[in-house]
Write an enzyme that holds these catalytic residues in place. Structure first.
Site, PDB file in Angstrom:
ATOM      1  N   ILE A 111      -5.056  -3.063  -2.678  1.00 34.66           N
ATOM      2  CA  ILE A 111      -5.824  -4.274  -2.997  1.00 34.66           C
ATOM      3  C   ILE A 111      -7.326  -4.108  -2.811  1.00 34.66           C
ATOM      4  O   ILE A 111      -8.108  -4.935  -3.257  1.00 34.66           O
ATOM      5  CB  ILE A 111      -5.344  -5.470  -2.142  1.00 34.66           C
ATOM      6  CG1 ILE A 111      -5.425  -5.117  -0.641  1.00 34.66           C
ATOM      7  CG2 ILE A 111      -3.941  -5.896  -2.537  1.00 34.66           C
ATOM      8  CD1 ILE A 111      -5.718  -6.282   0.230  1.00 34.66           C
TER       9      ILE A 111
ATOM     10  N   ILE B  64       0.821  -1.213   0.000  1.00 34.75           N
ATOM     11  CA  ILE B  64       0.000   0.000   0.000  1.00 34.75           C
ATOM     12  C   ILE B  64       0.858   1.267   0.000  1.00 34.75           C
ATOM     13  O   ILE B  64       0.406   2.327  -0.388  1.00 34.75           O
ATOM     14  CB  ILE B  64      -0.995  -0.019   1.200  1.00 34.75           C
ATOM     15  CG1 ILE B  64      -1.991   1.130   1.182  1.00 34.75           C
ATOM     16  CG2 ILE B  64      -0.274  -0.074   2.529  1.00 34.75           C
ATOM     17  CD1 ILE B  64      -3.035   1.015   0.112  1.00 34.75           C
TER      18      ILE B  64
ATOM     19  N   TYR C 104     -10.075 -10.494  12.548  1.00 34.07           N
ATOM     20  CA  TYR C 104      -9.020 -11.118  11.740  1.00 34.07           C
ATOM     21  C   TYR C 104      -9.323 -12.611  11.528  1.00 34.07           C
ATOM     22  O   TYR C 104      -9.257 -13.126  10.406  1.00 34.07           O
ATOM     23  CB  TYR C 104      -7.688 -10.920  12.468  1.00 34.07           C
ATOM     24  CG  TYR C 104      -6.502 -11.647  11.903  1.00 34.07           C
ATOM     25  CD1 TYR C 104      -6.002 -11.353  10.647  1.00 34.07           C
ATOM     26  CD2 TYR C 104      -5.851 -12.628  12.660  1.00 34.07           C
ATOM     27  CE1 TYR C 104      -4.879 -12.015  10.147  1.00 34.07           C
ATOM     28  CE2 TYR C 104      -4.735 -13.280  12.180  1.00 34.07           C
ATOM     29  CZ  TYR C 104      -4.256 -12.978  10.922  1.00 34.07           C
ATOM     30  OH  TYR C 104      -3.148 -13.627  10.443  1.00 34.07           O
TER      31      TYR C 104
HETATM   32  C1  AKB Z   1      -1.290 -12.651  14.849  1.00 36.79           C
HETATM   33  O1  AKB Z   1      -0.805 -12.777  15.977  1.00 36.79           O
HETATM   34  O2  AKB Z   1      -2.279 -11.959  14.590  1.00 36.79           O
HETATM   35  C2  AKB Z   1      -0.650 -13.419  13.711  1.00 36.79           C
HETATM   36  C3  AKB Z   1      -1.308 -14.734  13.486  1.00 36.79           C
HETATM   37  C4  AKB Z   1      -1.175 -15.817  14.485  1.00 36.79           C
HETATM   38  O3  AKB Z   1      -1.951 -14.909  12.505  1.00 36.79           O
HETATM   39  N1  AKB Z   1       0.749 -13.603  13.970  1.00 36.79           N
END
Ligand code: AKB
Length: 325
Positions: free
Chosen positions: A57, A39, A146
């Site tokens: 992206i 980016i 995430y």
């Molecule tokens: C995180 O800690 O967010 C990353 C992972 C485990 O995907 N290192």
């Protein structure tokens, strides 16, 4: 071996994994066949890309034009926000991690990209997942944005593979430990920070508590696994969501003890913050027998070997900096 007409795109090339994976791909396929993107412009001396372009992206049309203009045949899509940053900026994490990935999949389908790599993570698992020896196929229910984006991303990978015949491959990385480029915004970052602080001040305050066991891996093994997966014969790839992968698991107390073998006076304290709850929802140990069986996965580094190599490399880098100053 690489065909001469292959052109590889790496997104997120300036990140912890991107820096070293791009170098390994350049070594394997030729530096002029690999286009590193991120980016923003590279900020770190470790970024010695022969070809680099800024690419956002989240902009699907921009990405499609870029891929066509450069005749991209393979994509390593690494750009993402990690777990801790994702909890601070949930909507941005979803936009980058999910929309970015859907943009890659859609353009890949349209232009017929030959092979795509998508990194998933132990974050795809959640508090309902068995914590010990976590199986390949099990309850997921991730609890972070995430983790949700990685689990959804795995399902989209599987969908595009079976529906459109795209050769998408993926690994669920554990925490990655490396010395070239620091990680940013993850929960397992403490396992890298601890080395810098041990060498700089002899003391580290850890944001996880002493007994938090998490799966981890040294970067050379992560690179080896990624290349091995991508170079395996199509018929060997039985999992199209994402493969479980691990090298070893340790707690903050155990890595501190391993560091003391080299720096005896090293001290650690514990001040858990919001990342403790994230770590508590992740596996402690991982069963990666499917990766071992399907394409011969085998790590080279254990905890002691990783700690020795990390300290040697960081000390060497520090002495080079001192020599320049
Ligand atoms: C995180 O800690 O967010 C990353 C992972 C485990 O995907 N290192």
């Amino acid at each position: 071996m690489a065909k001469t007409q292959e052109t590889l795109l790496v997104t997120g090339a300036c990140g912890q994994l991107g820096t070293e994976l791009t170098a390994a791909l350049a070594q394997a396929y030729g530096a002029n066949r690999v286009i590193a993107t991120d980016i923003r412009q590279p900020q770190n001396a470790a970024h010695t890309f022969e070809r680099f372009e800024v690419l956002d992206i989240t902009q699907g049309n921009e990405m499609a034009e870029f891929i066509q203009k450069h005749g991209i045949t393979h994509i390593y899509h690494l750009a993402a926000l990690l777990s801790a940053t994702g909890e601070q900026k949930p909507m941005l994490a979803w936009q980058v991690n999910m929309q970015g990935w859907l943009n890659v999949l859609e353009v890949s389908r349209e232009v017929g990209i030959q092979q795509i790599y998508f990194p998933s993570s132990i974050a795809a698992f959640g508090a309902d997942t068995p914590r010990e020896n976590t199986p390949q196929t099990t309850v997921m229910n991730p609890g972070t944005v995430y983790g949700i984006s990685k689990y959804a991303g795995e399902l989209w990978a599987n969908y595009y593979c079976h529906r459109y015949g795209l050769d998408v491959r993926s690994l669920r990385y554990p925490g990655l430990i490396s010395y070239s480029t620091p990680p940013g915004g993850g929960t397992t970052d403490y396992a890298v920070d601890i080395f810098y602080k041990a060498l700089e001040t002899g003391h580290y305050t850890c944001f996880l508590d002493a007994e938090t066991r998490l799966p981890m891996m040294y970067m050379p093994d992560a690179i080896k696994a990624t290349l091995q997966l991508m170079q395996a014969d199509q018929s060997a790839i039985k999992v199209r969501t994402s493969y479980n992968l691990t090298a070893f698991s340790f707690t903050p107390a155990e890595i501190a003890q391993a560091i003391r073998q080299h720096i005896p006076a090293f001290e650690i304290q514990y001040a858990p913050d919001f990342r403790q709850a994230i770590a508590d929802s992740w596996p402690a140990t991982i069963d990666d027998s499917q990766a071992r069986m399907d394409w011969g996965w085998q790590p080279d580094y254990d905890l002691a070997a990783m700690v020795k190599d990390m300290i040697a490399n960081l000390q060497q880098r520090n002495s080079q900096i001192m020599a320049i100053v």
